[in-house]
Design an enzyme around this catalytic site. Structure first.
Site, PDB file in Angstrom:
ATOM      1  N   ARG A  28       0.851  -1.192   0.000  1.00 46.91           N
ATOM      2  CA  ARG A  28       0.000   0.000   0.000  1.00 46.91           C
ATOM      3  C   ARG A  28       0.882   1.235   0.000  1.00 46.91           C
ATOM      4  O   ARG A  28       1.895   1.276   0.699  1.00 46.91           O
ATOM      5  CB  ARG A  28      -0.891  -0.007   1.242  1.00 46.91           C
ATOM      6  CG  ARG A  28      -1.971  -1.071   1.172  1.00 46.91           C
ATOM      7  CD  ARG A  28      -2.637  -1.260   2.502  1.00 46.91           C
ATOM      8  NE  ARG A  28      -1.768  -1.986   3.435  1.00 46.91           N
ATOM      9  CZ  ARG A  28      -2.150  -2.392   4.638  1.00 46.91           C
ATOM     10  NH1 ARG A  28      -3.364  -2.141   5.069  1.00 46.91           N
ATOM     11  NH2 ARG A  28      -1.302  -3.043   5.420  1.00 46.91           N
ATOM     12  N   ASP A  77       1.054   5.525   0.450  1.00 47.04           N
ATOM     13  CA  ASP A  77       0.345   6.642   1.090  1.00 47.04           C
ATOM     14  C   ASP A  77      -0.085   7.685   0.073  1.00 47.04           C
ATOM     15  O   ASP A  77       0.394   7.701  -1.066  1.00 47.04           O
ATOM     16  CB  ASP A  77       1.281   7.324   2.094  1.00 47.04           C
ATOM     17  CG  ASP A  77       1.389   6.547   3.392  1.00 47.04           C
ATOM     18  OD1 ASP A  77       0.401   5.900   3.775  1.00 47.04           O
ATOM     19  OD2 ASP A  77       2.471   6.595   4.008  1.00 47.04           O
ATOM     20  N   ARG A 122      10.393   7.342   4.063  1.00 47.43           N
ATOM     21  CA  ARG A 122      10.439   8.809   4.095  1.00 47.43           C
ATOM     22  C   ARG A 122      11.145   9.314   5.354  1.00 47.43           C
ATOM     23  O   ARG A 122      11.814  10.355   5.320  1.00 47.43           O
ATOM     24  CB  ARG A 122       9.025   9.379   3.976  1.00 47.43           C
ATOM     25  CG  ARG A 122       8.445   9.173   2.566  1.00 47.43           C
ATOM     26  CD  ARG A 122       6.933   9.328   2.518  1.00 47.43           C
ATOM     27  NE  ARG A 122       6.522  10.635   2.986  1.00 47.43           N
ATOM     28  CZ  ARG A 122       5.248  10.957   3.250  1.00 47.43           C
ATOM     29  NH1 ARG A 122       4.293  10.055   3.086  1.00 47.43           N
ATOM     30  NH2 ARG A 122       4.945  12.160   3.649  1.00 47.43           N
TER      31      ARG A 122
END
Lengths: 277, 277
Positions: free
Chosen positions: B50, B52, B202
């Site tokens: 998945r 974001d 990130r």
């Protein structure tokens, strides 16, 4: 008033083109508004070459005179701050002599045209290239396109590749270079000339693509050129694949993006003689 | 019902993320709507990982079962036609065995993070990379960042790099690879693991950037990791630089984009052991 030379990047999709017009936002108007907001002066910004609606710039060259003499990095940063959120950026700013003129001093212009070939529509590169899905014959034949391109080099009447609305006095132009290179996922076509007729690059690309698809033989491009008939050449390639990539000035060599080896004469600050548009 | 494996490209800016949600458009919902329009069936599309909101995919891997058995090119073209104008494209479609599961069969995921460094804001690459203007110290120090990255390799408690909203049962993950490479105009960071914690890539990139700016020494990253404290690490890098780049499956090697040499073990269809998210 000090004169500055700018190198500009912009996304052509947001604009009616380089030149200020009544019917929409132009790159020139965006820059002049930023220069006014920064300097307080009604400043004219002039470019080496006008680009049409939808045509991008990797490295457009322009100049302006400012009523204040700040360091060039300050000018660059101030213009960029005032340009937000318009998709235009000043990549570089340099002080130049008063006799430098982005358009009239320019000895040559170069364009890059990007074609991406794949079955799926473009997503991350949408609006940044011409999407050409592979046909029954497979990918475009870059070698045939490169051979066809050689027939266009030199000084010719380019009426077959000239838009009907072209306002140039003469259809004669000297094409210094036209390269076709296979790259990852597609093709890059580069064109070098003192100046181009309206839509000339996009009309040449649209015709070369027919050669790449096997719909025209490379030698037929010479016949199309000699016919001086716009109806004989291919359709105009879409603007989203076209990038103004750099300009040539006396003693300055090439100003702009990295667009491959320039044709003979360009490396020493000369191009073949044409009158500027 | 035949099962197909898809390779997908998408522009994350248009979506709340991969997964279907009540508060906006998801990539999954766009694909399921296209599959319904094409096949007439209420089809579920499942992805290897998945992503974001705002995170792109160069090559997300997914699968779906269709109530009709068309050639895979037909499936690809039909889905692409029905996906318009959403910025999602099916790059590839292949029939797979019924026991292939994009998520549960996946042995590894890889991400690419792009940083572009220049004084001017991004225009043509806007939304496609993290814009980091050079500071007083100049460009980011890629060598220092690469050295710092080595401290994160292997099996660790990654609490310092885990989003507070992360729902994984355990903060233990095995990072198989983390490379930092200087490229034209910026940096590319690649990360390989069986699975990642929420925002892990990130948060690692945001911390490596501080190393690149000289605000952290490379060795301090080991101390931050050992602290198991999210407040010790750097800020979360913005989503627009992150791309899901590929996934590893048994006997299939890597499925996805070209993202450089994979770490040891990946070339033969293995990655180090972690439970999948």
């Amino acid at each position: 008033m000090p004169r500055f030379r700018l190198i500009l990047e912009y996304d052509g999709a947001a604009f009616v083109g380089w030149q200020r017009q009544d019917n929409g936002d132009s790159v020139q108007a965006a820059l002049e508004a930023a220069a006014l907001a920064y300097s307080g002066g009604a400043v004219q910004v002039l470019a080496s070459g006008r680009t049409d609606s939808g045509v991008h710039a990797l490295a457009q060259v322009a100049h302006l005179d400012l009523p204040r003499d700040d360091p060039p990095q300050t000018v660059r940063n101030a213009l960029n701050a005032h340009l937000k959120p318009a998709p235009v950026a000043v990549l570089d700013c340099q002080p130049v002599a008063d006799d430098f003129h982005a358009r009239f001093s320019c000895l040559g212009r170069c364009y890059l045209y990007r074609i991406l070939e794949r079955p799926a529509p473009l997503v991350l590169a949408r609006g940044r290239a011409w999407w050409v899905p592979p046909g029954r014959g497979g990918r475009l034949d870059a070698e045939a396109m490169a051979e066809a391109a050689t027939h266009l080099l030199g000084r010719h009447d380019f009426t077959s590749f000239r838009a009907s609305q072209c306002q140039a006095d003469s259809p004669l132009r000297t094409l210094d270079g036209l390269s076709v290179r296979a790259v990852e996922g597609g093709l890059e076509i580069r064109a070098w000339a003192r100046s181009f007729l309206h839509h000339q690059v996009r009309n040449m690309v649209g015709t070369l693509k027919l050669v790449g698809q096997g719909k025209l033989a490379p030698g037929e491009v010479a016949i199309i050129l000699a016919a001086r008939d716009r109806a004989r050449a291919g359709p105009t390639a879409p603007p989203e694949g076209l990038y103004f990539a750099g300009a040539l000035y006396p003693d300055a060599a090439l100003v702009g993006a990295d667009f491959g080896a320039p044709p003979p004469g360009w490396a020493d600050g000369k191009s073949r003689a044409d009158s500027s548009r």
